[in-house]
Design a protein around this motif. Structure first.
Motif, PDB file in Angstrom:
ATOM      1  N   GLN A   1      56.616  68.477 124.990  1.00  0.00           N
ATOM      2  CA  GLN A   1      55.683  67.967 125.835  1.00  0.00           C
ATOM      3  C   GLN A   1      54.520  67.488 124.889  1.00  0.00           C
ATOM      4  OE1 GLN A   1      55.228  71.922 128.215  1.00  0.00           O
ATOM      5  NE2 GLN A   1      54.228  70.694 129.371  1.00  0.00           N
ATOM      6  N   ILE A   2      54.090  66.073 125.263  1.00  0.00           N
ATOM      7  CA  ILE A   2      53.263  65.478 124.257  1.00  0.00           C
ATOM      8  C   ILE A   2      52.135  65.166 125.367  1.00  0.00           C
ATOM      9  CG2 ILE A   2      52.763  63.543 122.782  1.00  0.00           C
ATOM     10  CD1 ILE A   2      55.846  63.424 122.226  1.00  0.00           C
ATOM     11  N   PHE A   3      50.715  65.677 124.900  1.00  0.00           N
ATOM     12  CA  PHE A   3      49.807  65.387 125.740  1.00  0.00           C
ATOM     13  C   PHE A   3      48.756  64.551 124.716  1.00  0.00           C
ATOM     14  CE2 PHE A   3      50.843  69.655 127.137  1.00  0.00           C
ATOM     15  CZ  PHE A   3      50.582  69.688 128.278  1.00  0.00           C
ATOM     16  N   ALA A   4      49.124  63.139 125.253  1.00  0.00           N
ATOM     17  CA  ALA A   4      48.252  61.882 124.291  1.00  0.00           C
ATOM     18  C   ALA A   4      46.896  62.216 124.314  1.00  0.00           C
ATOM     19  CB  ALA A   4      49.070  60.855 124.699  1.00  0.00           C
ATOM     20  N   GLU A   5      46.005  62.115 123.509  1.00  0.00           N
ATOM     21  CA  GLU A   5      44.589  62.089 123.463  1.00  0.00           C
ATOM     22  C   GLU A   5      44.156  63.106 124.182  1.00  0.00           C
ATOM     23  OE1 GLU A   5      43.004  58.011 124.295  1.00  0.00           O
ATOM     24  OE2 GLU A   5      45.102  57.304 124.074  1.00  0.00           O
ATOM     25  N   TYR A   6      44.736  64.372 123.942  1.00  0.00           N
ATOM     26  CA  TYR A   6      44.117  65.556 124.681  1.00  0.00           C
ATOM     27  C   TYR A   6      42.678  65.746 124.323  1.00  0.00           C
ATOM     28  CZ  TYR A   6      43.661  70.445 125.987  1.00  0.00           C
ATOM     29  OH  TYR A   6      43.456  71.564 126.164  1.00  0.00           O
ATOM     30  N   LEU A   7      42.486  65.450 122.875  1.00  0.00           N
ATOM     31  CA  LEU A   7      41.190  65.591 122.409  1.00  0.00           C
ATOM     32  C   LEU A   7      40.259  64.466 122.344  1.00  0.00           C
ATOM     33  CD1 LEU A   7      42.053  68.327 119.747  1.00  0.00           C
ATOM     34  CD2 LEU A   7      40.974  68.735 121.973  1.00  0.00           C
ATOM     35  N   ASP A   8      38.921  64.479 122.602  1.00  0.00           N
ATOM     36  CA  ASP A   8      38.128  63.335 122.320  1.00  0.00           C
ATOM     37  C   ASP A   8      37.847  63.240 120.826  1.00  0.00           C
ATOM     38  OD1 ASP A   8      36.143  64.845 122.384  1.00  0.00           O
ATOM     39  OD2 ASP A   8      35.417  63.840 124.263  1.00  0.00           O
ATOM     40  N   ARG A   9      37.188  62.106 120.547  1.00  0.00           N
ATOM     41  CA  ARG A   9      36.662  62.191 119.033  1.00  0.00           C
ATOM     42  C   ARG A   9      35.803  63.249 118.589  1.00  0.00           C
ATOM     43  NH1 ARG A   9      36.566  58.974 114.097  1.00  0.00           N
ATOM     44  NH2 ARG A   9      34.866  60.227 112.998  1.00  0.00           N
ATOM     45  N   ALA A  10      34.816  63.643 119.645  1.00  0.00           N
ATOM     46  CA  ALA A  10      33.812  64.662 119.507  1.00  0.00           C
ATOM     47  C   ALA A  10      34.705  66.087 118.934  1.00  0.00           C
ATOM     48  CB  ALA A  10      32.928  64.845 120.838  1.00  0.00           C
ATOM     49  N   ALA A  11      35.417  66.324 119.887  1.00  0.00           N
ATOM     50  CA  ALA A  11      36.409  67.453 119.782  1.00  0.00           C
ATOM     51  C   ALA A  11      37.166  67.451 118.538  1.00  0.00           C
ATOM     52  CB  ALA A  11      37.380  67.343 121.244  1.00  0.00           C
ATOM     53  N   CYS A  12      37.656  66.428 118.212  1.00  0.00           N
ATOM     54  CA  CYS A  12      38.501  66.313 116.988  1.00  0.00           C
ATOM     55  C   CYS A  12      37.567  66.667 115.793  1.00  0.00           C
ATOM     56  CB  CYS A  12      38.991  64.923 116.720  1.00  0.00           C
ATOM     57  SG  CYS A  12      40.593  64.611 117.760  1.00  0.00           S
ATOM     58  N   ASP A  13      36.174  66.120 115.846  1.00  0.00           N
ATOM     59  CA  ASP A  13      35.208  66.249 114.681  1.00  0.00           C
ATOM     60  C   ASP A  13      35.034  67.909 114.758  1.00  0.00           C
ATOM     61  OD1 ASP A  13      34.673  63.897 113.652  1.00  0.00           O
ATOM     62  OD2 ASP A  13      33.328  63.230 115.402  1.00  0.00           O
ATOM     63  N   ALA A  14      34.734  68.362 116.001  1.00  0.00           N
ATOM     64  CA  ALA A  14      34.418  69.990 116.216  1.00  0.00           C
ATOM     65  C   ALA A  14      35.544  70.772 115.331  1.00  0.00           C
ATOM     66  CB  ALA A  14      34.296  70.393 117.324  1.00  0.00           C
ATOM     67  N   LEU A  15      36.837  70.507 115.638  1.00  0.00           N
ATOM     68  CA  LEU A  15      37.870  71.310 115.197  1.00  0.00           C
ATOM     69  C   LEU A  15      38.099  71.014 113.735  1.00  0.00           C
ATOM     70  CD1 LEU A  15      40.870  70.736 117.375  1.00  0.00           C
ATOM     71  CD2 LEU A  15      39.582  72.797 117.189  1.00  0.00           C
ATOM     72  N   VAL A  16      37.601  69.820 113.202  1.00  0.00           N
ATOM     73  CA  VAL A  16      37.838  69.513 111.531  1.00  0.00           C
ATOM     74  C   VAL A  16      36.531  70.468 111.067  1.00  0.00           C
ATOM     75  CG1 VAL A  16      37.054  67.783 109.884  1.00  0.00           C
ATOM     76  CG2 VAL A  16      38.695  67.143 111.728  1.00  0.00           C
ATOM     77  N   HIS A  17      35.512  70.681 111.642  1.00  0.00           N
ATOM     78  CA  HIS A  17      34.461  71.450 111.355  1.00  0.00           C
ATOM     79  C   HIS A  17      34.683  72.926 111.096  1.00  0.00           C
ATOM     80  CE1 HIS A  17      31.028  74.054 111.681  1.00  0.00           C
ATOM     81  NE2 HIS A  17      30.396  73.401 111.046  1.00  0.00           N
ATOM     82  N   ASP A  18      35.557  73.350 112.073  1.00  0.00           N
ATOM     83  CA  ASP A  18      36.105  74.600 112.270  1.00  0.00           C
ATOM     84  C   ASP A  18      37.127  74.903 111.005  1.00  0.00           C
ATOM     85  OD1 ASP A  18      34.571  74.974 114.624  1.00  0.00           O
ATOM     86  OD2 ASP A  18      36.670  74.750 115.861  1.00  0.00           O
ATOM     87  N   LEU A  19      38.063  73.836 110.775  1.00  0.00           N
ATOM     88  CA  LEU A  19      39.012  74.106 109.907  1.00  0.00           C
ATOM     89  C   LEU A  19      38.528  73.912 108.358  1.00  0.00           C
ATOM     90  CD1 LEU A  19      41.552  71.877 111.822  1.00  0.00           C
ATOM     91  CD2 LEU A  19      41.696  74.395 111.438  1.00  0.00           C
ATOM     92  N   ARG A  20      37.283  73.248 108.176  1.00  0.00           N
ATOM     93  CA  ARG A  20      36.768  73.319 106.734  1.00  0.00           C
ATOM     94  C   ARG A  20      36.290  74.748 106.627  1.00  0.00           C
ATOM     95  NH1 ARG A  20      37.262  68.359 104.863  1.00  0.00           N
ATOM     96  NH2 ARG A  20      36.447  66.564 106.252  1.00  0.00           N
TER      97      ARG A  20
END
Ligand code: MD3
Ligand code: FE
Length: 202
Positions: free
Chosen positions: A11-30
């Protein structure tokens, strides 16, 4: 949540996360990588993998000359950091489960990195789905079958896309053929991060 594209039981959820959500996850992963630094994985046969890898959660996935396995501590002996809360929320949303994942495996793809076709079968319990989150550069994801051979389908995964592998797809062969390095500006130095959330027995 819009309905997912289904390819070979994935199951592929395209664009499930917007840019702000992607930025937030990158922050978490750092934050995760500060506690559990990315390492160069080496397969049991001694091949150096092209991705860089780390984990969060109760257990982390390790490969070295001794084999593929989940371990409750990092190679340094330190515990793994907790799974970022935003990823637990994503897991609950796309799976509808109340059982949280035990491992959050983080792969970084720099220029030229790829991952050959393989199955994920070190978890010991395949009744639970695996959830993947793509961040940064686009990657060509290849989906196969539960046994080697047969037809494969490929899709380009973009930043913010989420894939759920459950049911028969859980034990399907899959891999990343290539990454379009520099196709996204999410990561300062380019490249792609893939996060997979997994339930691990034991
Ligand atoms: C299908 N990662 O970490 S994510 C892996 O993009 C892995 O880094 C790839 O394969 C990546 O093991 C693909 C999609 C994925 C992840 C786990 C799966 C597909 C899967 C487990 C079972 C079936
Ligand atoms: Fe995999």
């Amino acid at each position: 949540m819009s309905s997912p594209l289904r390819v070979k039981g994935f199951q592929i959820f395209a664009e499930y996360l917007d840019r702000a959500a992607c930025d937030a996850l990158v922050h978490d992963l750092r934050d995760v990588a500060r506690v559990a630094p990315f390492r160069v994985p080496v397969t049991p046969s001694g091949k150096v993998m092209s991705v860089r890898m780390t984990s969060a959660g109760r257990v982390g996935w390790i490969t070295d000359q001794k084999g593929y396995r989940y371990e409750s501590v990092q190679p340094s002996g330190a515990p793994w950091p907790p799974v970022p809360v935003r990823l637990l929320e994503l897991w609950r949303d796309v799976t509808g489960l109340t059982r949280d994942p035990d491992c959050c495996l983080v792969n970084y793809y720099g220029e030229g990195a790829k991952m050959g076709l393989h199955q994920d079968k070190d978890e010991g319990d395949f009744d639970w789905p695996v959830v993947s989150v793509s961040l940064g550069d686009e990657a060509l994801f290849r989906m196969g079958n539960p046994t080697r051979g047969g037809s494969t389908d490929s899709v380009w995964l973009k930043s913010g896309d989420v894939v759920v592998m459950g049911g028969a797809a859980r034990l399907a062969y899959h891999g990343i053929d290539r990454v379009r390095f520099g196709s996204s500006n999410l990561l300062k130095d380019g490249g792609r991060i893939n996060v997979t959330l997994r339930v691990v027995a034991g």
